[in-house]
Design an enzyme around this catalytic site. Structure first.
Site, PDB file in Angstrom:
ATOM      1  N   GLY A 208     -18.668   3.460 -50.376  1.00 38.21           N
ATOM      2  CA  GLY A 208     -17.903   4.360 -51.238  1.00 38.21           C
ATOM      3  C   GLY A 208     -18.074   5.800 -50.827  1.00 38.21           C
ATOM      4  N   ASN A 209     -17.624   6.706 -51.649  1.00 42.18           N
ATOM      5  CA  ASN A 209     -17.806   8.123 -51.362  1.00 42.18           C
ATOM      6  C   ASN A 209     -18.040   8.870 -52.668  1.00 42.18           C
ATOM      7  OD1 ASN A 209     -15.125   9.189 -52.368  1.00 42.18           O
ATOM      8  ND2 ASN A 209     -14.458   7.630 -50.904  1.00 42.18           N
ATOM      9  N   ARG A 210     -18.276  10.173 -52.553  1.00 43.20           N
ATOM     10  CA  ARG A 210     -18.736  10.917 -53.719  1.00 43.20           C
ATOM     11  C   ARG A 210     -17.618  11.602 -54.500  1.00 43.20           C
ATOM     12  NH1 ARG A 210     -22.947  14.687 -51.213  1.00 43.20           N
ATOM     13  NH2 ARG A 210     -22.864  15.539 -53.303  1.00 43.20           N
ATOM     14  N   SER A 211     -16.375  11.236 -54.254  1.00 45.39           N
ATOM     15  CA  SER A 211     -15.293  11.890 -54.983  1.00 45.39           C
ATOM     16  C   SER A 211     -15.337  11.511 -56.467  1.00 45.39           C
ATOM     17  CB  SER A 211     -13.953  11.461 -54.387  1.00 45.39           C
ATOM     18  OG  SER A 211     -12.913  11.991 -55.164  1.00 45.39           O
ATOM     19  N   ALA A 275     -10.018  10.339 -52.197  1.00 49.65           N
ATOM     20  CA  ALA A 275     -10.783  10.176 -50.966  1.00 49.65           C
ATOM     21  C   ALA A 275     -10.690   8.693 -50.601  1.00 49.65           C
ATOM     22  CB  ALA A 275     -12.231  10.588 -51.187  1.00 49.65           C
TER      23      ALA A 275
END
Ligand code: CTP
Length: 404
Positions: A208-211, A275
């Site tokens: 995943g990502n931090r958006s 993102a």
């Protein structure tokens, strides 16, 4: 400058109790609020509640304090009128210009922006009579917020719920901030992707990502306040549903692509604020991947995800559709932004500098909006709503230019 003057109209629906929370938010954030309930709404929330919470008398009829000519004065001096909840009956009266009580008189004399937050049963909302009244009000410049989907009075669920009062408040704030500028996106359909995709490795793990989704949600809120029909494709954002937006929840990049392409078919603008993961695990393990004693973990093979932004830019679903991308860069921000704009083929690219503590999850943002026409607009550090307004300003300009 005095406090902004807001008239809170309350019509006779069970959701009237939620207007107490809206009133509290308005007064606590420095607005002078005059509540104008309909007689029917007093069956749900009494006059004493409105008077106590607003600090002002709450009258229903034009026959009270006649020497002050309230039926004209309240509307004339308002900076914003918000009707929440707005029943089917209230929308019909407003659309036809009836004036048989203080609220309907106020709506006729108001020259300021007007927001309606309808709440009713799904059948009433979908009835052609209501839909035509809503269309009439929108055509005349009112912002009519789409009801939320969810539990209605009793056990039934569907479209017709009053959105969260905190979210109606955000719409009011945006409309007030725009002042006389009016709902310039009325009649437009805009699609916004927000949040960050998650690419599953096994039933419990993902890449995943931090958006956080905050910038995309701010874009949705401000577009609603500017009168647009909004589809918000949301990937894993843990945020309150913005009032008035049609929310489509997705998890992965492939799901996001499908939802965005579907909504984009009749969209005037698509803003890709999400993102989106560039890669996903080549294989999904149906069961949890277990560690094995004495063995190194197997490497995770990745495959490319489709680039949604490049795809919709290259193959516009509608002639003149505006496509906006975002770029998160850590180095050579402007140069990288310029080449990304070219590579993706979008009309505008919003470039922000990111880092461990910058942008992700914060309430504020700083960005440069690059245009395919070579333009470059720096937006100073400030709330994500402010950046959203600048983006819609640029999109509205492009829409006008393409219509001309
Ligand atoms: N985007 C997309 N589909 C993808 C990846 C990104 O639609 N598979 C969109 C994002 O929503 C955003 C824009 O492309 O609007 C920029 O994303 P970014 O990750 O910065 O671009 P990349 O192409 O991944 O560039 P780089 O790897 O060089 O950072």
């Amino acid at each position: 400058m005095g406090k902004p003057k807001v008239v809170l109209g309350v019509s006779g629906g069970i959701a009237a109790y939620k207007a107490c929370e809206l009133l509290r938010r308005l007064t606590e954030s420095g607005h002078e609020v005059r509540v104008v309930p309909t007689a029917a709404s007093l069956n749900f929330v009494g006059e004493a509640t409105w008077a106590a919470l607003s600090g002002n008398p709450a009258s229903t009829e034009v026959w009270e304090s006649v020497h002050e000519v309230p039926h004209v004065r309240i509307g004339q001096s308002a900076d914003l009128v918000v009707v929440a909840p707005a029943t089917a009956d209230m929308l019909a009266k407003a659309a036809h210009g009836l004036a048989d009580d203080l609220l309907t008189n106020t709506l006729l004399t108001a020259r300021c922006p007007v927001v309606f937050a309808p709440a009713m049963h799904t059948e009433m909302w979908e009835h052609p009579a209501t839909q035509e009244n809503v269309a009439t009000l929108r055509r005349r410049g009112a912002v009519v917020i789409e009801p939320a989907v969810g539990r209605l009075t009793g056990k039934d669920t569907g479209k017709g719920r009053l959105p969260d009062p905190g979210e109606i408040f955000e719409v009011c704030r945006s409309v007030l901030a725009r002042g006389a500028a009016g709902p310039d996106l009325a009649g437009r359909h805009v699609v916004i992707s927000a949040g960050g995709t998650r690419e599953p490795l096994d039933p419990v793990r993902f890449l995943g990502n931090r958006s956080s989704g905050k910038q995309g949600y701010a874009l949705a809120r401000t577009a609603v306040a500017r009168g647009a029909r909004v589809t918000l494709v949301s990937a894993n954002a843990a945020l309150a549903d913005p009032a008035g937006a049609d929310l489509v929840r997705v998890g992965t990049a492939l799901q996001l692509r499908e939802a965005v392409l579907k909504a984009a078919a009749d969209a005037d603008a698509v803003v890709m604020a999400a993102a989106v993961a560039d890669f996903r695990p080549a294989e999904y393990a149906g069961g949890k991947i277990k560690k094995k004693d004495g063995q190194e973990p197997a490497p995770v093979a990745l495959v490319r995800n489709p680039d949604v932004l490049a795809e919709i830019s290259a193959d516009r679903a509608r002639e003149g559709q505006i496509v906006v991308g975002f770029a998160a860069e850590t180095d050579d921000v402007l140069a990288n932004g310029r080449s990304k704009l070219l590579r993706k083929g979008c009309d505008l690219l919003v470039v922000n500098e990111v880092g461990e503590t910058k942008t992700f999850g914060s309430e504020e943002n700083e960005a440069v909006v690059l245009g395919s026409d070579g333009s470059e607009l720096a937006v100073p550090y400030g709330p994500k709503e402010a950046l959203a307004e600048v983006i819609w300003d640029r999109v509205a300009l492009l829409m006008e230019a393409r219509r001309a």
